[in-house]
Design an enzyme around this catalytic site. Structure first.
Site, short mmCIF file in Angstrom:
data_model
loop_
_atom_site.label_atom_id
_atom_site.label_comp_id
_atom_site.label_asym_id
_atom_site.label_seq_id
_atom_site.Cartn_x
_atom_site.Cartn_y
_atom_site.Cartn_z
N ASP A 1 44.42 37.12 43.42
CA ASP A 1 43.79 35.92 44.46
C ASP A 1 42.46 35.06 44.11
O ASP A 1 42.08 35.70 43.31
CB ASP A 1 43.71 36.80 45.25
CG ASP A 1 42.96 37.70 45.75
OD1 ASP A 1 42.07 37.51 44.64
OD2 ASP A 1 42.70 38.87 46.78
N LYS B 1 51.52 37.61 43.98
CA LYS B 1 50.50 38.84 43.99
C LYS B 1 50.58 39.89 44.29
O LYS B 1 50.23 40.88 44.81
CB LYS B 1 49.22 38.25 45.37
CG LYS B 1 48.85 38.53 45.87
CD LYS B 1 47.38 39.01 45.20
CE LYS B 1 46.18 40.29 45.80
NZ LYS B 1 45.57 40.18 46.75
#
Ligand SMILES: *[C@@H]1O[C@H](CO)[C@@H](O)[C@H](O)[C@H]1NC(C)=O
Length: 438
Positions: A297, A278
């Site tokens: 996410d 991420k």
């Protein structure tokens, strides 16, 4: 339109860039924002300031113009220095990627995606910044398990701790032009303190072994070690030499990842402490020109479930794993195309709680959007349908929504969300069409 004293003007419509959105939506965390007493929607309502290595860049925005000026340490040159303002303009064009036509992108995404089309008008001018990769990397190491206001505090305290102030500035003057009449009710009382501006610290300042303990004491938690170790790793690998423009070797090296294909650049970033998929993807999208990359996410997963038919349970947090990450990524890339990462940031912003009233008539962070009181909707559950053509659509909307819910419940699960669909009828049709095709 009068140009604020000391500023230069760059013609730029809000639909190409909205500072009120772009500088507050979790891309960058170092801008200082000051309210101005704008008395009409055509006057700038805020001033935004960012400290670079050698100057503080100050911006204001009206519906059709970006105003900029830079402040340097030491006495100002007289007359004002054209060459230095030209550098600032070059920096602005690069930082805001002004060579990318955002309206054309919005058109393309609207064409491909009815969900996007339904709120494009409310969330206009949201584009991807092209940030300094080193600052972006450290900021996003701070971003794990964190929220925008706390990341902002951390990044600012990091700068204060590890880089000496370049200069101090009083809050912006509250007189915009000679004919300016102060409004009876200014937005907020003026801050009286002078603010010190610190540049972002270079890698060598964050690599010292004592940095972890200091950052821990400043509330960074486990991120303290990640920051120190990442700085140390980069210096071990690339040295701490300074190039001519004050960049250290690791900073220069991070910039070279812009020319590397996405998978290879990602692998390089993943070697660093505190950098998972991420964080790596955020850095690639926001500072390394990888415009197609979508950082995933649980928040983005929820958007994908809610609006794009992704599998999963709406409203419950699910653990992210590499397979699911890839699936969501593939799905959203197919919806939005080449600039998928940019499109994602518009949706992401639209879904932020702090943007719940963004682009609505009152209260609004952009007075530009202010419109006649009759546009304020009476229906509690739906944001006012601004700035779409109002009266006819409004009277039809409830019916359309009801029909749509009967047809495609998955597509509209949360009408209280800022991403509420305003053209529900046509959405339903498209969803049906797509399902038939798909
Ligand atoms: C952000 O996180 C901090 C610490 O976890 C918390 O105290 C604060 O309320 C959060 N702020 C928002 C706006 O969610």
């Amino acid at each position: 339109m009068s140009v604020p004293s000391g500023f230069r003007a760059l013609p730029l419509p809000l639909i190409q860039l909205s500072l009120a959105a772009v500088l507050k939506c979790g891309q960058s965390f170092r801008w200082s924002i000051y309210p101005l007493p704008a008395s009409t929607p055509s006057e700038p309502s805020h001033e935004y300031r960012l400290c670079l290595r050698d100057r503080v860049v100050c911006l204001r925005q009206s519906p059709d113009t970006l105003f900029y000026r830079s402040v340097f340490a030491g006495p100002p040159p007289h007359p004002p220095d054209d060459a230095r303002e030209a550098e600032t303009l070059t920096w602005l064009k690069d930082y805001f990627q002004l060579d990318v036509d955002l309206v054309k992108l919005y058109d393309e995404w609207s064409e491909r995606d009815p969900v996007f089309r339904s709120f494009r008008t409310r969330f206009e001018g949201i584009r991807m910044l092209r940030q300094d990769p080193w600052e972006n990397l450290i900021s996003f190491i701070c971003s794990s398990n964190n929220n925008i206001s706390r990341i902002t505090k951390m990044v600012k305290s990091l700068c204060k701790q590890y880089s000496p102030p370049l200069l101090s500035l009083p809050p912006p003057t509250f007189t915009l032009g000679s004919l300016h009449t102060p409004p009876l009710d200014p937005p907020e009382p003026p801050e009286l303190e002078v603010e010190e501006f610190h540049p972002f610290p270079p890698p060598s300042s964050l690599a010292r072994p004592d940095v972890s303990a200091t950052l821990r004491s400043l509330g960074f938690g486990y991120r303290a070690d990640f920051i120190q170790k990442t700085a140390q790793m980069l210096i071990d690998e690339h040295g701490a030499d300074k190039a001519s423009d004050c960049q250290e070797a690791p900073e220069m090296w991070l910039r070279t990842l812009r020319d590397m294909p996405t998978p290879e650049a990602r692998l390089e970033l993943l070697k660093l402490m505190g950098v998972g998929r991420k964080v790596a993807d955020c850095v690639m999208l926001m500072s390394l020109d990888k415009k197609e990359v979508i950082p995933i996410d649980t928040h983005v997963h929820q958007i994908a479930i809610k609006h794009y038919g992704m599998r999963g349970t709406s409203g419950t947090k699910q653990a992210m794993n590499p397979k699911l990450y890839d699936e969501i990524n593939a799905k959203l890339c197919k919806v939005w195309g080449d600039y998928a990462g940019w499109a994602h940031s518009v949706l992401f912003t639209a879904d932020l709680k702090s943007f719940a009233s963004y682009g609505l008539p009152t209260p609004s962070p952009t007075p530009v959007k202010r419109s006649s009181p009759s546009a304020v909707v009476e229906d509690d559950t739906l944001p006012p349908p601004l700035p779409l053509p109002t009266t006819i659509r409004k009277s039809r909307k409830r019916k359309q929504l009801t029909e749509t819910i009967a047809v495609a419940p998955a597509a509209i699960s949360d009408t209280s969300s800022p991403m509420v669909l305003q053209e529900a009828g046509s959405l339903a049709e498209r969803v049906k069409r797509r399902r038939r095709q798909g």
